[in-house]
Design an enzyme around this catalytic site. Structure first.
Site, mmCIF file in Angstrom:
data_model
loop_
_atom_site.group_PDB
_atom_site.id
_atom_site.type_symbol
_atom_site.label_atom_id
_atom_site.label_comp_id
_atom_site.label_asym_id
_atom_site.label_seq_id
_atom_site.Cartn_x
_atom_site.Cartn_y
_atom_site.Cartn_z
ATOM 1 N N ARG A 199 -35.976 -12.261 7.826
ATOM 2 C CA ARG A 199 -36.116 -11.421 6.652
ATOM 3 C C ARG A 199 -37.398 -11.894 5.527
ATOM 4 N NH1 ARG A 199 -30.293 -11.281 4.604
ATOM 5 N NH2 ARG A 199 -30.170 -13.301 5.165
ATOM 6 N N GLU A 230 -15.927 -16.655 7.471
ATOM 7 C CA GLU A 230 -16.603 -16.004 7.549
ATOM 8 C C GLU A 230 -16.857 -14.562 7.093
ATOM 9 O OE1 GLU A 230 -20.001 -17.206 6.953
ATOM 10 O OE2 GLU A 230 -19.044 -19.957 7.207
#
Length: 508
Positions: free
Chosen positions: A28, A170
Site C-alpha cells: 500500500r 482477527e
C-alpha cells in the site's frame, strides 16, 4: 507488597531475545523503497524499532526480513550492525515470520522472548520494559500489549476472560459481537520461549486469510494451562503501524508535534509549531528561537540565544550562540557565534563561518572557511576558499574555483578588501591587508598591503549616441544635457578629494 506492572522496571537480564518483524511487502506504500525504510522525523521506521528493542538489552536481537530484503539488510548494516538477520522466504503470516526468527536462535532457548514490529516508530523502549515487567510479575506464558481505540477496524480484537486473555480474533474472522470489542491487539507480545516454540509448531492455515497467525499461540497457551496476560497502554500512538503514505504523514505530524512540545518545555521558543519541523536527532539549547517555516534536519545543533528563521532549512548544521540565520538553506556547515546569515543565503557542505562573521543576501558558499569578523554580504559565489579574519568581500564577487577539469583554492589573508564585481581566479593568494580594485579579474597572487588592479582602461567615444542613435530618447536627453556632472556624483568626488588633500597634509 505486590508489584505494579505499570510502574515496574523490567530486569534486562530477563529478556532472552527480541524478534523484530520486518518482512512485510508494504504494497500500500506503492514505493520502490521498503516500507520499513521510509522516514519519520528523519529516521527510518526500522531504526526506531531496533532502538526500542535494543533498550531491553536482550541476549539476542533478531530482525526478520523478506520483501526488499537487500535494502533492509544494507540499512541494518549501517544502523545496527550487531543484530542477527533471519529471512522469511515467503510471506505466510506473522506466525511464519516469528518461526523464521526462532530458526536463528538456539533450539534450547529459555526465558522471555519479545515480538515486535518494524513499522511502529512511536513504540518506546520504556513501554517494552513495562510490558516485560507485567509478563514477569504475572508469571505469564504470554503477555499482549493492547490498547482501547475508538475505531478498531483492521485490528485483531482482544477477547478476555476476566483478567486474562482468552484469545485474539482477527478482523476477518470476528463475529459481530467480537468485532464490537474496542480493545485491540497491537501485535506486540512477550512469550515464554518454550510456549512460543510449541505453539508455533501447531499452527495451521484454517482461517480467512489462509495464513499462519501468531495470535493462535495465545489460544495454545490457554489450552495448555498457561496464563495469558495483557498490558494496556493509554498512548495509542505507540501501537500505530504505518501502511501507506497517508498514515506516514499522520505519523510524521504527530511525532513532530511531540518533538516541538519537548523542546518548548526545555526552554526553546517556537513561534509557530504548525510550520516548524524538527527531526529526531536535532539538539537545541535553552533560549533558542525558531521562527515560522523553519526546518531543522539531521544532526543539526543550535546553541543558546540563536534565532533561526523564518523560512530556513538546516541539515547537519552547527549553529553557535546568538547567531541569526534568516531565510537560508544550509547543509553540513558550521555557523559560528554572533554571526548573521541571510536572507536568501545558501550554505553548501564545508562552509565554516567564524565568530562575528556575515554571509549575506544571495550569497552561495561551498567548502569555504570564513574567518572571524569576515563578511561576504551580497551577491557572491564563494567556493573552495579560505578567508582570514576581518575580510570584506564586495558585492558581485566570484571565486572562480573551477577551470573545467580541476577545482582550486583561493586564499585571502587577514583584513583583505575585495572591491565589488571582482573575479578571483583560483588558485590565487591575496595576502594580509591587500586591496583589490572593483571590477578586477585577479589571476596572480597579490602581496601583503598591495593594491591589485586588473581591468582595461575606459575608452569614451564622444557623441556616439548622436552619431549612431539619432532620433531616440537617449539622443534627445543627451542633446538637452548641459554638459555638467550630476550633483550627487560631484559631491562624492568632492568628499574624496578633500579626504585625499587632508591625508597629503598629514603626511607632510
Amino acid at each position: 507488597m505486590a508489584t505494579d506492572p505499570r510502574t515496574a522496571q523490567a530486569d534486562p537480564g530477563s529478556v532472552s531475545a527480541v524478534i523484530v518483524l520486518a518482512a512485510g511487502g508494504g504494497t500500500r506504500m506503492k514505493s520502490r523503497t521498503s516500507k520499513l525504510l521510509h522516514r519519520v522525523a528523519g529516521r527510518s521506521m526500522l531504526s526506531y524499532a531496533v532502538q526500542a528493542a535494543g533498550s531491553l538489552e536482550p541476549d539476542r536481537l533478531v530482525v526478520v526480513v523478506g520483501h526488499e530484503r537487500e535494502q533492509v539488510q544494507a540499512h541494518l548494516a549501517e544502523v545496527a550492525p550487531d543484530v542477527s538477520v533471519a529471512v522469511q522466504e515467503q510471506q505466510n503470516g506473522t506466525g511464519d515470520a516469528v518461526r523464521a526468527g526462532l530458526s536463528v536462535l538456539p533450539a534450547d532457548l529459555r526465558g522471555a522472548v519479545v515480538v515486535t514490529y518494524g513499522d511502529v516508530p512511536m513504540l518506546s523502549g520504556a513501554t517494552l520494559a513495562r510490558l516485560v515487567a507485567a509478563h514477569v510479575a504475572g508469571d505469564n506464558a504470554a503477555t499482549v500489549l493492547t490498547a482501547v481505540v475508538d475505531d478498531p477496524t483492521g485490528y485483531g480484537r482482544v477477547i478476555r476472560a476476566g483478567d486474562t486473555v482468552e484469545r485474539i480474533v482477527e478482523q476477518r474472522d470476528a463475529s459481530p459481537e467480537e468485532a464490537a470489542v474496542r480493545e485491540i491487539n497491537s501485535g506486540i507480545y512477550v512469550f515464554d520461549a518454550a510456549v512460543l516454540r510449541a505453539g508455533l509448531a501447531g499452527l495451521d492455515t484454517d482461517n480467512a486469510q489462509g495464513e499462519l497467525y501468531l495470535t493462535d499461540v495465545i489460544g495454545f497457551a490457554n489450552s495448555n494451562g498457561g496464563r495469558v496476560g495483557a498490558y494496556r497502554i493509554d498512548d495509542t500512538w505507540q501501537t500505530e503501524g504505518v501502511n501507506d503514505r497517508v498514515q506516514l504523514a499522520r505519523m510524521n505530524a504527530e511525532m513532530n508535534r511531540r518533538i516541538c512540545e519537548h523542546w518548548m518545555r526545555e526552554g526553546v521558543t517556537i513561534a509557530d509549531p504548525a510550520t516548524t519541523w524538527i527531526e529526531d536527532d536535532v539538539t537545541l539549547e535553552p533560549d533558542v528561537t525558531l521562527l515560522p517555516g523553519t526546518q531543522l534536519l539531521g544532526a543539526t545543533s543550535v546553541a543558546t540565544g540563536a534565532v533561526i528563521g523564518p523560512d530556513t532549512t538546516l541539515r547537519d548544521v552547527e549553529v553557535g550562540e546568538d547567531a541569526h540565520v534568516i531565510r537560508t538553506h544550509g547543509e553540513l556547515a558550521v555557523i559560528g557565534p554572533n554571526t548573521d546569515v541571510g536572507p536568501w543565503a545558501r550554505l553548501r557542505p564545508g562552509t565554516e563561518l567564524g565568530a562575528g562573521g556575515k554571509i549575506g543576501t544571495f550569497v552561495e558558499t561551498k567548502n569555504a572557511q570564513i574567518g572571524a569578523g569576515s563578511k561576504v554580504p551580497h551577491l557572491t559565489y564563494c567556493g573552495d576558499a579560505i578567508l582570514g579574519e576581518g575580510v570584506n568581500v564586495g558585492a558581485g564577487t566570484i571565486f572562480a574555483n573551477y577551470d573545467g577539469s580541476h577545482k582550486s583554492t583561493t586564499h585571502l589573508g587577514d583584513d583583505v578588501f575585495i572591491g565589488s564585481n571582482s573575479v578571483l581566479v583560483a588558485p590565487v593568494d591575496i595576502a594580509d591587508g591587500a586591496f583589490i580594485a572593483a571590477g578586477s579579474a585577479i589571476t596572480q597572487d597579490v602581496p601583503a598591503g598591495a593594491l591589485g588592479v586588473a581591468r582595461s582602461h575606459l575608452h569614451v567615444s564622444n557623441d556616439w549616441v548622436a552619431r549612431t542613435r539619432p532620433g531616440t530618447k537617449a539622443e534627445r536627453s543627451a542633446s538637452a544635457h548641459d554638459g555638467g556632472v550630476h550633483p550627487a556624483v560631484q559631491a562624492s568626488r568632492d568628499v574624496l578629494e578633500a579626504d585625499a588633500a587632508q591625508k597629503t597634509g598629514n603626511e607632510r
